[in-house]
Scaffold this motif. Structure first.
Motif, PDB file in Angstrom:
ATOM      1  N   GLY A  10       0.747  -0.870   0.067  1.00 26.25           N
ATOM      2  CA  GLY A  10      -0.764  -0.229  -0.026  1.00 26.25           C
ATOM      3  C   GLY A  10       0.378   1.189  -0.198  1.00 26.25           C
ATOM      4  N   GLN A  11       2.382   1.206   0.715  1.00 20.80           N
ATOM      5  CA  GLN A  11       2.438   2.426   1.134  1.00 20.80           C
ATOM      6  C   GLN A  11       3.536   2.076  -0.328  1.00 20.80           C
ATOM      7  OE1 GLN A  11       3.040   4.330   3.535  1.00 20.80           O
ATOM      8  NE2 GLN A  11       2.584   3.626   4.871  1.00 20.80           N
ATOM      9  N   ALA A  12       3.605   1.717  -1.436  1.00 18.89           N
ATOM     10  CA  ALA A  12       4.244   2.266  -2.142  1.00 18.89           C
ATOM     11  C   ALA A  12       3.534   1.862  -3.250  1.00 18.89           C
ATOM     12  CB  ALA A  12       5.152   0.572  -3.377  1.00 18.89           C
ATOM     13  N   MET A  13       2.283   1.571  -3.679  1.00 22.18           N
ATOM     14  CA  MET A  13       1.081   2.241  -4.355  1.00 22.18           C
ATOM     15  C   MET A  13       0.809   4.067  -3.603  1.00 22.18           C
ATOM     16  SD  MET A  13      -1.544  -0.548  -5.096  1.00 22.18           S
ATOM     17  CE  MET A  13      -1.640  -0.866  -3.763  1.00 22.18           C
ATOM     18  N   TYR A  14       1.106   4.333  -3.153  1.00 21.92           N
ATOM     19  CA  TYR A  14       0.638   5.508  -2.092  1.00 21.92           C
ATOM     20  C   TYR A  14       1.858   6.515  -2.627  1.00 21.92           C
ATOM     21  CZ  TYR A  14      -0.845   9.593   0.293  1.00 21.92           C
ATOM     22  OH  TYR A  14      -0.587  10.419   0.980  1.00 21.92           O
ATOM     23  N   HIS A  15       3.237   6.155  -2.767  1.00 26.14           N
ATOM     24  CA  HIS A  15       4.291   7.115  -3.306  1.00 26.14           C
ATOM     25  C   HIS A  15       4.086   7.101  -4.577  1.00 26.14           C
ATOM     26  CE1 HIS A  15       5.090   6.272   1.588  1.00 26.14           C
ATOM     27  NE2 HIS A  15       6.099   7.301   1.339  1.00 26.14           N
ATOM     28  N   TYR A  16       3.943   5.793  -5.412  1.00 27.92           N
ATOM     29  CA  TYR A  16       4.422   6.088  -6.200  1.00 27.92           C
ATOM     30  C   TYR A  16       3.163   7.207  -6.886  1.00 27.92           C
ATOM     31  CZ  TYR A  16       3.235   4.563 -11.506  1.00 27.92           C
ATOM     32  OH  TYR A  16       3.200   4.637 -12.819  1.00 27.92           O
ATOM     33  N   PHE A  17       1.581   6.777  -6.909  1.00 22.73           N
ATOM     34  CA  PHE A  17       0.707   7.462  -7.101  1.00 22.73           C
ATOM     35  C   PHE A  17       0.559   9.428  -6.797  1.00 22.73           C
ATOM     36  CE2 PHE A  17      -3.885   9.068  -6.700  1.00 22.73           C
ATOM     37  CZ  PHE A  17      -4.348   9.212  -7.855  1.00 22.73           C
ATOM     38  N   THR A  23      10.147   3.346  -7.096  1.00 21.69           N
ATOM     39  CA  THR A  23      11.085   2.449  -5.905  1.00 21.69           C
ATOM     40  C   THR A  23      10.220   1.044  -5.839  1.00 21.69           C
ATOM     41  OG1 THR A  23      11.589   4.024  -4.273  1.00 21.69           O
ATOM     42  CG2 THR A  23      12.637   2.263  -3.849  1.00 21.69           C
ATOM     43  N   SER A  24      10.734  -0.243  -5.999  1.00 25.71           N
ATOM     44  CA  SER A  24      10.308  -1.493  -6.545  1.00 25.71           C
ATOM     45  C   SER A  24       9.778  -1.816  -5.659  1.00 25.71           C
ATOM     46  CB  SER A  24      11.463  -2.637  -6.860  1.00 25.71           C
ATOM     47  OG  SER A  24      11.409  -1.566  -8.937  1.00 25.71           O
ATOM     48  N   ILE A  25       9.477  -2.779  -5.921  1.00 25.30           N
ATOM     49  CA  ILE A  25       8.554  -3.824  -3.459  1.00 25.30           C
ATOM     50  C   ILE A  25       9.339  -4.913  -3.447  1.00 25.30           C
ATOM     51  CG2 ILE A  25       6.793  -5.010  -3.026  1.00 25.30           C
ATOM     52  CD1 ILE A  25       4.792  -2.970  -4.617  1.00 25.30           C
ATOM     53  N   LYS A  26      10.384  -5.191  -3.215  1.00 25.88           N
ATOM     54  CA  LYS A  26      11.131  -6.450  -2.840  1.00 25.88           C
ATOM     55  C   LYS A  26      10.744  -7.221  -2.120  1.00 25.88           C
ATOM     56  CE  LYS A  26      14.763  -3.426  -1.926  1.00 25.88           C
ATOM     57  NZ  LYS A  26      15.334  -2.983  -3.257  1.00 25.88           N
ATOM     58  N   VAL A  27      10.254  -8.515  -2.691  1.00 27.57           N
ATOM     59  CA  VAL A  27       9.644  -9.718  -2.782  1.00 27.57           C
ATOM     60  C   VAL A  27      10.914 -10.752  -2.631  1.00 27.57           C
ATOM     61  CG1 VAL A  27       7.887 -11.423  -3.415  1.00 27.57           C
ATOM     62  CG2 VAL A  27       8.151  -9.312  -3.833  1.00 27.57           C
ATOM     63  N   ASN A  28      10.457 -11.430  -1.429  1.00 23.00           N
ATOM     64  CA  ASN A  28      11.391 -12.737  -0.974  1.00 23.00           C
ATOM     65  C   ASN A  28       9.897 -14.009  -0.217  1.00 23.00           C
ATOM     66  OD1 ASN A  28      13.817 -11.475  -1.451  1.00 23.00           O
ATOM     67  ND2 ASN A  28      13.640 -10.393   0.413  1.00 23.00           N
ATOM     68  N   THR A  29      10.564 -14.964  -1.056  1.00 24.64           N
ATOM     69  CA  THR A  29       9.696 -15.981   0.363  1.00 24.64           C
ATOM     70  C   THR A  29      11.044 -17.287  -0.051  1.00 24.64           C
ATOM     71  OG1 THR A  29       9.824 -17.634  -2.044  1.00 24.64           O
ATOM     72  CG2 THR A  29       7.843 -15.871  -2.268  1.00 24.64           C
ATOM     73  N   ASN A  30      10.198 -17.907   0.992  1.00 24.49           N
ATOM     74  CA  ASN A  30      10.853 -19.271   1.618  1.00 24.49           C
ATOM     75  C   ASN A  30      11.550 -20.191   0.099  1.00 24.49           C
ATOM     76  OD1 ASN A  30       7.930 -20.075   1.324  1.00 24.49           O
ATOM     77  ND2 ASN A  30       8.406 -21.790   1.432  1.00 24.49           N
ATOM     78  N   ILE A  31      11.187 -19.888  -0.494  1.00 22.90           N
ATOM     79  CA  ILE A  31      12.098 -20.578  -1.804  1.00 22.90           C
ATOM     80  C   ILE A  31      13.049 -19.373  -3.089  1.00 22.90           C
ATOM     81  CG2 ILE A  31      10.685 -23.009  -1.918  1.00 22.90           C
ATOM     82  CD1 ILE A  31       9.408 -21.768  -4.456  1.00 22.90           C
ATOM     83  N   VAL A  39       6.302  -1.118  -9.200  1.00 19.88           N
ATOM     84  CA  VAL A  39       4.749  -0.349  -9.069  1.00 19.88           C
ATOM     85  C   VAL A  39       4.311  -0.202  -9.435  1.00 19.88           C
ATOM     86  CG1 VAL A  39       3.939   1.278  -7.027  1.00 19.88           C
ATOM     87  CG2 VAL A  39       6.274   0.601  -6.830  1.00 19.88           C
ATOM     88  N   SER A  40       4.839   0.327 -11.323  1.00 16.25           N
ATOM     89  CA  SER A  40       4.181   0.837 -12.170  1.00 16.25           C
ATOM     90  C   SER A  40       3.664  -0.201 -12.596  1.00 16.25           C
ATOM     91  CB  SER A  40       4.882   1.066 -13.107  1.00 16.25           C
ATOM     92  OG  SER A  40       6.053   0.314 -13.664  1.00 16.25           O
ATOM     93  N   HIS A  41       3.224  -1.547 -12.922  1.00 14.89           N
ATOM     94  CA  HIS A  41       2.679  -2.942 -13.695  1.00 14.89           C
ATOM     95  C   HIS A  41       1.170  -2.638 -11.962  1.00 14.89           C
ATOM     96  CE1 HIS A  41       2.367  -6.862 -14.576  1.00 14.89           C
ATOM     97  NE2 HIS A  41       2.141  -7.347 -12.774  1.00 14.89           N
TER      98      HIS A  41
END
Length: 238
Positions: A10-17, A23-31, A39-41
């Motif tokens: 939500g913060q990323a979308m708010y700052h982009y808009f 600034t991109s969202i960083k995504v990690n998972t267990n794999i 964010v533009s996506h």
């Protein structure tokens, strides 16, 4: 609902808009680790959407519930094309942004606690079905969501079979697929100094989805599948 301080998406979308902050969202998972989501996506227009999403939007009928609406890109397209659409999300920031963009019916709530109303189309795009967390949760959801669908209504959802992520170069499997289901992941998402609590998310292959849905009394139609095992399906009640 998601606390603003624990809502990196939500913060990323708010700052982009509001500030054109890319600034991109960083995504990690267990794999996996080190992936980034532009964010533009999340704000893409219809012309920028992949074929699967355009196909889903073309199947929409009647009164619509967009579950996990995010920035509202699908809801906006549908509203602009005359549909009565309700946009549902658990992020307060997402809901604020959707209202700012002109969406008329925005609800900040959880599908599990939302008061049931009947819709002709329920959409769960961008693997929105992942909110069920597990195969057991999927079965529970497909029973629960019946309270929201008209007798001639439909659910449109997409997901992926991620078995390819567990294969070696020779095609052999690196996990025991007879143990815990490989599509049940744990996500860790951050944006700048904002960090979400780890949360479970499901990617379900079509065969398992179909079997569970049929068990719950749904008709299942495979609408589209690409070469990466990403598919779109339509569920209707018997």
């Amino acid at each position: 609902m998601i606390n603003r301080e624990r809502d990196p998406m939500g913060q990323a979308m708010y700052h982009y808009f509001h500030y054109n902050d890319t600034t991109s969202i960083k995504v990690n998972t267990n794999i996996t680790e080190g992936e980034e989501l532009p964010v533009s996506h999340l704000f893409r227009k219809y012309s920028e959407m992949p074929f699967l999403e355009k196909k889903a939007l073309g199947l929409v009928k009647g009164k619509v519930l967009d579950v996990g609406a995010g920035s509202g890109s699908h809801s906006l397209y549908l509203q602009d094309n005359g549909f009565d659409v309700t946009s549902l999300d658990i992020s307060e920031l997402s809901c604020e942004l959707m209202k700012e963009q002109g969406l008329k019916n925005v609800i900040c709530n959880d599908i599990w606690t939302l008061e049931p109303k009947l819709y002709d189309t329920i959409m769960l795009m961008m693997n929105g079905i992942g909110l069920v967390k597990s195969l057991e949760g999927l079965e529970f959801f497909l029973e629960h969501i019946k309270h929201f669908v008209t007798h001639t209504g439909q659910i449109l959802l997409d997901s992926s079979d991620i078995i390819y992520m567990f294969q070696d170069d020779e095609g052999g499997l690196l996990v025991d697929v007879n143990s815990e289901y490989y599509g049940e992941l744990e996500y860790h998402i951050t944006y700048k100094n904002y960090k979400a609590y780890p949360f479970p998310w499901l990617y379900v292959d079509f065969d398992r989805l179909r079997n569970i849905a049929i068990k719950c009394g749904w008709n299942v139609e495979l609408i589209y599948e690409d070469e990466h095992f990403h598919y779109l399906t339509k569920l209707t009640l018997e």
